[in-house]
Every structure is written in C-alpha cells, then in structure tokens.
Write an enzyme that holds these catalytic residues in place. Structure first.
Site, PDB file in Angstrom:
ATOM      1  CG  ASP A 449      -1.745   1.206   1.371  1.00  0.00           C
ATOM      2  OD1 ASP A 449      -2.384   1.575   0.383  1.00  0.00           O
ATOM      3  OD2 ASP A 449      -1.750   1.796   2.466  1.00  0.00           O
ATOM      4  CG  ASP A 648      -1.199   2.253   6.882  1.00  0.00           C
ATOM      5  OD1 ASP A 648      -1.712   2.090   5.749  1.00  0.00           O
ATOM      6  OD2 ASP A 648      -1.115   3.354   7.443  1.00  0.00           O
ATOM      7  CG  ASP A 652      -4.056  -1.750   3.205  1.00  0.00           C
ATOM      8  OD1 ASP A 652      -4.329  -1.600   2.007  1.00  0.00           O
ATOM      9  OD2 ASP A 652      -3.468  -0.903   3.890  1.00  0.00           O
TER      10      ASP A 652
END
Length: 758
Positions: A449, A648, A652
């Site tokens: 990410d 994080d 996700d």
C-alpha cells in the site's frame, strides 16, 4: 476493477466526482459507487452477528462451526474435529463472545494438575534415594497422586484418543493417549499386583513404575494446548475489531418530522437517517440533504477527508466531520461494505493452511508405524521370548510407546517458533504464528500500500511559490490565516508551516467554503481565496503564470492549491504525503533479495504514477478498492507466485488476510495488525528483509528438530522392541525409555535456542 497506471492509462466510466477537499487540491483521490437499490438488502436476522448492534451471548441461529486446521469440517453445532480432535469454532465470531470455554477448562486442569505432577516427579527421582517411604508405599502414593492427573486433567486427551481410533484418523492424540494410558495402566498393575512380574523387574525394592511419565506428559500437553488456544484466539481479533467499527444505533427521521434513536439492527432500506457532527455513518446510503466532510480513512486508508453533498454516497462506519447530513439507507446488514470486508477477512483466514503441517504429515505415518511396531513387539515376545514371555512382551511394547511418545516431535516446531519470535521481536518484527514464519522465506512478490506504508500517511507542507512582486511568506500567511479555523489535514499542514516560520496569523472575516474547490474570505481587509483551478476560474483569476510549476509539483505526488489576494494571483502552495526516509533503502534491499515489489493505492493515476516514479517502481496500480487489493493478491497467487501484502489501513485487511503472508505497519490501524501475519513495529519495510532471513533460519531449525526427534525414535524404538536382546542380552526398560524421551526433548529445545543468535 483495478486501474493499472503504468504504461498506458486505462480510463473507466464513472460518475463525476468532486475534488478531494474543501481546498480543491488536485491530490487525486477516488471514492467508488458501492451501492445500488436492493429490496432484499436488509437481512435483519444476521445484522447483530456482523455489526455487533444487537449482540447475544448464545450463538445465533444458523451459526456454522468449523475446524481451524481442517476448514472442510463444517457443522451446525459445537464439537471436536473428527480429523484432529481440535475444538470447532464459529465461522464468524461475535463481539459478545466470552472467553474460549476450552481455554478456560484446560487452564484450570493445568494449574490443578501441576502440583500433583511435580510431587510425583520428585518422588520418582529422589524417593528411593532418600527412602522417604517404603518402596511399596511409595508406589501407592504415586498411584493416588497420578490418578487425578491422568483421569481428570487428561480426560479430554483420552476422549480425543478414542475419537481418533473410532474415526480411523491417527494423529498426535493417538500416541499421546496410548502412551499415557498404557504407562499408567502398566504402573497401576505393577503397584496393585506386583507378583505377576518376574523378579528381574524389581528395582529399588519394587517393580518399576512410570506414573511420573504419564503425569508429566499430561501436564506438558495441557500447557501446550493453553498456549495454542491463546494464540488461536488472536486470529479472531481482526474480525472483532472490524465489528466494533459499526455504530450501535442510528437516528431515524419519522414521516411526521420527529426523530428517534433505534438499534442498528432495526434500520431498513429506504429509512431516512440523520448523521450529526462527529457521529459514525450507520449504514451505506446516499446523502439527501446537507454538506460535510467524511473521514473514510478507516476503510480507504487515505488520510484526506472526502467532501459529501446531496447525491453523494456514504459508507457505513465512516466518521462525519463538522456538518450535519440526512441520508437514505440503501444497504444494511450483510450488504454493507464493512460487512463484506468482515466476511472477506473471515474467509481468507479460514482458507489458510494448518500450522505445523510438516509435523502433521510425519506424525500420521509415524503413529501408524509406532503402533504396528508395539503390537509386533508384544506378540513376538509373547510367542517367541523367554518366560515370562507375555510380561516381557508387555514391558517392551510399553517401552516402545514411551520412547516414541511424541514430546520431541510435538516440541520440534513450537520451540523453534518460540525462540524465533522472541528474536524477531528484538528487531521490531512481530510474527503472529508459525505459518507466517514458515511462509515468509518463500515470498517472491510483495504488494505494498502507499499511504502509511511507503509514505508517512500524514499530509505535510511541501513548498510555497510566490507570483512576481509577491513575497512567499505573504502568500503563506494569507492562506494560513484563512485556514486557521479549519481542521482539514491540508489546512493543518499549511497552518503548521506558517507557525513554524513564526508568521503572525490574524482572524479571517466573511469566511466561505465552496465544496470541493476551495475557501475564500477577508484577511487584514484584503480578499483572499485559496483553492484549485476551478475556484480561480470562477473568480476570473489567471493562473497560467504558475501552471508549469504546479504541474511539476503534481508530478511529484503533491496536492497544489492556488492563493489569490485582492483578485490577483499571489502564488501557490504544495502539500504532500512525504515518503518515509527508510522506504528507498528498504525497496533496494527487497529487490536485491529477488522480491518483485508492486504498489497498490487508493489514490488516483497521477499520484500513483508520481510516487512510483520517485521510488523507481515499474509496476503499480491506482484507484484500488479493498476488494480490488484482495483480488490482486489472488491473481498473483493464481500465477503461482508466493505473495506478501504490506499495508496499514482497514482497507488493506482483506488483502492482508488473503496473502500468503500479510505484513502490517505497527504505525497503522489495529485492524490491519490483527488481520496480518507479521507486524513491523516501526513501520519500516527494511524489517521484511530481516524477517525473511530469520524465516529461512527458523524453518531450517524446525527441520533439524524434526530430524532429531525422528532419529531418536529410529534408534530407540528398535532397541526398546528388543532387537539387540538375541545378540547382547540388552533390553531397554520403560525407565530408560522415558529418560531417552526426555533427552530427545532437551536436544530439540537446545537446538532451537541457537536461533537466539540468528
């Protein structure tokens, strides 16, 4: 669903979306149409299971129980897995789930049995030397002390032993139950009827008994189960954290204009709901009236709130800003985005392979082989051995079972894992379970990410540029004074920089916000406007002189706002989410290790392209939703790649759970950490390379331990069976067998401790 932004840009049809913030910054940001009218979307019977809105202590009707080790086992009531004996768990936990009843039971049994086991062991080791009791009396005392340990504390294991036999599914419980049962029964017979044994079996004035072996095996097994159950309970933490995001109530508008607070489970599709400032949006729906900024970071992972106005869609569990909204509920219960993420995480967790499968694969055939050898030993001695042949057969068969008792085999993997996790923790890497350690060394593809993983995750001031004849500090002071009363992240970054420079801010007058394009007002009597190109165009202000600089900043992943004073362009300000200092080095280390790095972000194409170019990433995806990230993981796995996902945010979580190894940033959300297999405490991607090296060392150590355990058995079992007796007259008594079993366990532990220096 994915928009791949390297190479050529793929445009897709979607409704026009407003700019990302009140300032109208050009920081590309997307929010997706998750909703559509669905008359069947409110499954009220299941809302409490997914949102915790109406929790109950007892399992909901229709709850399905499954085995964590064998997901194919599914049944409508609690019980034990017929394949491995493990207690079944609900497929989807509830916020109201109390402590694991099996964990409570095993903990109680362990602590009650521990003193008895300790006393029996001390008596067995020192009683005959110190002559505390007469030999026969000591045997009776050991019998009495070991009885509650074996028949009460160890009863669940005996039940699983019987189940493994009844289901014809030999497993570790088969050996544990057989070893404990026969060791205790043999010792009980030796205590109650010692006359059936030949005189040669008399040791220290009595027939040798092995109550301590039976008791110690039960207590150690209980301890192992307690530790395992505690670890397993953590696997539901991600889902419970997600369930806890949903509000418990909603404020419904009646047809007569009055309002009422109702449980979330009572919300129907079509209901009109009020969302007050600071409240969570109760369900998915569309805004009917009002304007506000919605913090969607809990689901999107992106730090910048999204402006909402009539016609815009909102997502349940996101947080309303300072405005008041009236919305229409369109998706409730199992149809909401949050509920779908919960289900995706639960499904991904259930799909993971069982832990310690190397030991499981070995133990199946090991159990069968040991059982066959014990039976062959019993009958061979009974028919062909010297008198008393059947006693010899019984003793030697017991020796086979005791020396083959799977303590070392059972400790082989957990001890390596225990030491490795401790060693990793000192380096800022937290492994959740043995499977993560086992899999990490094989990872060849890492999906990362952007926000909070590659970048800091918080907008920061980048630069300010002034038009000719204007001072840079004047541009920043005017914009910061106008923004001083705003809580918007972009505004906070601008104000923070002005204060850092020591600029004196003044209160703005006639403040006005234009949703999605910017703000305007009066500062020190001058008309000031801060916003994007559209706001400047509406005010008739030409921004052409600074457009090249603005485009250059955007190409570096910055959000740009223009500043006008008294109808003239004064300058521009760039705000960006800075890349972590450790990220470039981390990516270089990972690439040197042969890992393919792919970036996936919810940001738009321009931002994704700029960040990827800055970091030297050739493969990246923009405008990625939570389900898109999980699908990206699945796609690479279908291609035969071993995939790790690093992120994080709550968005996700599905991908973290679906990946072979999910890696969360310790600086991120609790849900991401709970759904992942590995947590980098400092959010430093360099920890992945360190953890991967430790993973390789740990798996090698596991294999060594399994080898130790099997070698001891390969040597000890034939000796215990009596193969050396015809040549050397050598027999291995159960006492020596128990000592050898203990030595093998010590060797395994000692080898595992070497990982402390890995």
């Amino acid at each position: 669903m994915l928009k791949r932004t390297h190479g050529t840009e793929l445009e897709r049809d979607r409704r026009a979306e407003p700019a990302c913030c009140a300032h109208g910054g050009d920081h590309a940001h997307s929010h997706h149409d998750h909703g559509h009218d669905d008359p069947h979307a409110h499954h009220h019977d299941h809302v409490h299971a997914l949102t915790g809105a109406a929790p109950v202590a007892t399992p909901a009707p229709g709850t399905i129980y499954t085995c964590p080790m064998h997901p194919q086992i599914r049944q409508p009531e609690p019980g034990n897995c017929p394949l491995c004996g493990m207690a079944l768990e609900p497929e989807l936990p509830s916020l109201e789930d109390g402590p694991n009843p099996e964990l409570v039971d095993f903990t109680r049994r362990f602590w009650w049995s521990l003193p008895l086991t300790a006393i029996v062991t001390v008596l067995a080791m020192f009683g005959h030397r110190l002559q505390w009791f007469a030999p026969a009396t000591q045997s009776w005392i050991e019998l009495a002390l070991a009885a509650p340990v074996v028949w009460w504390a160890g009863w669940p294991f005996l039940e699983r032993w019987w189940q493994s036999i009844g289901n014809r599914s030999p497993n570790m419980w088969t050996l544990i139950g057989t070893g404990v049962g026969i060791a205790y029964l043999y010792s009980a017979v030796a205590t109650i009827a010692p006359q059936v044994f030949p005189a040669s079996f008399v040791e220290h004035g009595r027939i040798g008994v092995y109550f301590e072996a039976a008791a110690v095996i039960v207590s150690l097994t209980l301890l192992g189960q307690v530790l395992e159950l505690r670890a397993r309970s953590a696997t539901t933490a991600a889902i419970k954290a997600l369930l806890g995001l949903a509000p418990k109530t909603a404020r419904r508008l009646r047809d007569d204009g009055t309002e009422e607070d109702i449980p979330l489970a009572h919300v129907h599709v079509g209901d009109r709901l009020r969302v007050r400032p600071g409240e969570k949006v109760p369900v998915d729906g569309v805004v009917l009236d009002g304007r506000s900024s919605i913090d969607e970071s809990m689901l999107t992972g992106e730090p910048i709130p999204v402006e909402k106005q009539p016609g815009e869609r909102v997502i349940g569990a996101t947080i309303n800003g300072t405005g008041s909204l009236i919305m229409r509920a369109e998706k409730v219960g199992t149809e909401t985005v949050l509920s779908q993420i919960v289900q995706m995480v639960a499904a991904a967790q259930r799909s993971r392979a069982p832990l310690q499968r190397m030991a499981d694969a070995v133990s199946y055939w090991f159990v069968l082989a040991v059982g066959a050898i014990a039976l062959a030993t019993f009958f061979a001695w009974g028919f062909f051995g010297p008198e008393p042949s059947w006693v010899y057969g019984t003793i030697n068969a017991i020796a086979v079972l005791i020396i083959a008792c799977p303590c070392a085999l059972g400790l082989a993997t957990p001890m390596s894992v225990m030491v490795a996790t401790g060693r990793a923790a000192t380096s800022g890497v937290l492994f959740k379970d043995a499977e993560a350690i086992e899999h990490l060394r094989t990872v060849d593809t890492l999906i990362v990410d952007k926000t909070g993983t590659l970048t800091v995750g918080k907008p920061a001031f980048r630069s300010a540029l002034a038009a000719p004849g204007v001072k840079e500090d004047d541009v920043l002071r005017a914009a910061a004074s106008l923004d001083a009363g705003s809580e918007h992240p972009l505004a906070e970054a601008i104000v923070a920089e002005a204060r850092r420079r020591g600029l004196v801010l003044v209160a703005a007058q006639d403040f006005e916000s234009s949703t999605g394009i910017g703000v305007r007002g009066r500062v020190d009597g001058s008309a000031v406007a801060v916003g994007n190109t559209q706001l400047m165009r509406e005010l008739g202000i030409d921004v052409a002189p600074l457009v090249p600089q603005a485009e250059q900043l955007r190409s570096r992943a910055a959000s740009v706002v223009f500043v006008a004073i008294d109808g003239r362009l004064a300058g521009l300000i760039a705000v960006a989410d800075p890349i972590k200092e450790s990220t470039p080095e981390a990516l270089r280390v990972l690439k040197r290790a042969g890992i393919r790095v792919v970036m996936a972000t919810g940001d738009g194409a321009a931002t994704a392209r700029a960040v990827a170019a800055q970091l030297g990433l050739d493969e990246y995806y923009g405008e990625v939703r939570p389900q898109d990230k999980a699908e990206l993981v699945a796609r690479y796995k279908r291609e035969g790649r071993r995939v790790a996902m690093a992120g994080d945010g709550i968005n996700d979580a599905p991908a973290l759970a679906a990946a072979d190894v999910g890696i969360a940033m310790g600086t991120g959300t609790d849900v991401a950490m709970a759904a992942s297999h590995v947590t980098l405490v400092k959010g430093d991607l360099r920890g992945i390379a360190r953890a991967r090296e430790l993973s390789a060392a740990t798996v090698a150590n596991m294999k060594q331990n399994l080898g130790f355990a099997l070698v001891y058995n390969a040597l000890g079992v034939p000796i215990a069976a009596g193969v050396l007796y015809p040549f050397f007259g050598l027999l291995l008594s159960p006492l020596i067998a128990a000592a050898a079993m203990s030595f093998s366990s010590v060797s395994v532990v000692g080898n595992a401790l070497r990982l402390r220096t890995a």
